[in-house]
Design a protein around this motif. Structure first.
Motif, PDB file in Angstrom:
ATOM      1  N   TYR A 141       0.858  -1.192   0.000  1.00  0.00           N
ATOM      2  CA  TYR A 141       0.000   0.000   0.000  1.00  0.00           C
ATOM      3  C   TYR A 141       0.891   1.238   0.000  1.00  0.00           C
ATOM      4  N   ASN A 142       0.430   2.275  -0.653  1.00  0.00           N
ATOM      5  CA  ASN A 142       1.253   3.461  -0.851  1.00  0.00           C
ATOM      6  C   ASN A 142       0.969   4.522   0.211  1.00  0.00           C
ATOM      7  N   PHE A 143       2.009   4.913   0.941  1.00  0.00           N
ATOM      8  CA  PHE A 143       1.945   6.007   1.909  1.00  0.00           C
ATOM      9  C   PHE A 143       3.026   7.025   1.536  1.00  0.00           C
ATOM     10  N   PRO A 144       2.730   7.908   0.586  1.00  0.00           N
ATOM     11  CA  PRO A 144       3.760   8.821   0.063  1.00  0.00           C
ATOM     12  C   PRO A 144       4.306   9.801   1.096  1.00  0.00           C
ATOM     13  N   LYS A 145       3.548  10.035   2.173  1.00  0.00           N
ATOM     14  CA  LYS A 145       4.002  10.953   3.215  1.00  0.00           C
ATOM     15  C   LYS A 145       4.639  10.209   4.390  1.00  0.00           C
ATOM     16  N   GLY A 146       4.816   8.910   4.240  1.00  0.00           N
ATOM     17  CA  GLY A 146       5.414   8.138   5.306  1.00  0.00           C
ATOM     18  C   GLY A 146       4.383   7.621   6.297  1.00  0.00           C
TER      19      GLY A 146
END
Length: 213
Positions: A141-146
């Motif tokens: 899953y993508n968490f671009p902000k960490g």
């Protein structure tokens, strides 16, 4: 060498059979047993959503036990004091550099105790904050902000710290996020479904990273 062989056998056998996760029962008086529904819920989510074959009920393991090497992923949480003996710290170090993975999730209040105990395990390694583009934040899953923020405590930003060995993250410390609260049964903290989903998805990333790296 014996411990290395043990962990390799465990990891290889996981391709064909169900895997076990464990909660770390540490000393010092902290409530290592907090969030009892968290890991079972994460296991169920991973099995249903990312096709893992995890045994539904997590086990409990102590830091000095040889059984530690049976688990590719070990979870640690709590609110209070943490203490490792020198023998426990050495066993944890051996486990981690042999291929194990430790995820420490601060349930609020353990940070001041935990950091000095991590130094016992890795006196020659630095606990560093992970950048937002670290692979663990987009492993499935993508968490671009960490690291996502799940529960508010001190109005501080969530941070993920780690220790790497030979290019692999082996210890992950999630701070000011409280992922475990988001994994718990909904009625315990009354978190909105979208918040719980973020916590579970980030947890799935961590589990998948631990098993595949």
């Amino acid at each position: 060498m014996r411990k290395l062989i043990l962990i390799l056998l465990v990891l290889c056998s996981g391709v064909m059979s169900a895997q076990k996760l464990a909660v770390l029962q540490y000393g010092g008086g902290g409530d290592w047993y907090s969030n009892p529904t968290a890991l079972p819920n994460l296991i169920q989510f991973c099995n249903e959503q990312i096709n893992t074959t995890l045994i539904a009920k997590p086990e409990t393991v102590t830091p000095e036990s040889v059984d530690l090497f049976d688990y590719p992923y070990v979870h640690m949480t709590g609110h209070g004091n943490v203490f490792f003996t020198s023998e426990e710290a050495q066993n944890l170090r051996d486990y981690l550099i042999s291929g194990g993975f430790l995820h420490i999730d601060d349930n609020y209040g353990m940070d001041q105790y935990l950091r000095k105990e991590i130094v016992k395990i890795f006196p020659d390694f630095e606990l560093k904050e992970l950048p937002g583009n670290h692979p663990i934040f987009n492993f499935h899953y993508n968490f671009p902000k960490g690291l996502p923020k799940i529960h508010e405590h001190d109005n501080s930003r969530p941070q993920a710290f780690g220790i790497e060995f030979e290019g692999r993250l082996i210890l992950l410390y999630t701070y000011e996020s409280d992922l475990g609260d988001g994994w718990e049964n909904q009625e315990i903290h009354n978190d909105p479904q979208e918040v719980r989903l973020k916590a579970l998805q980030m947890g799935a990333n961590i589990v998948k990273y631990a098993f595949e790296n």
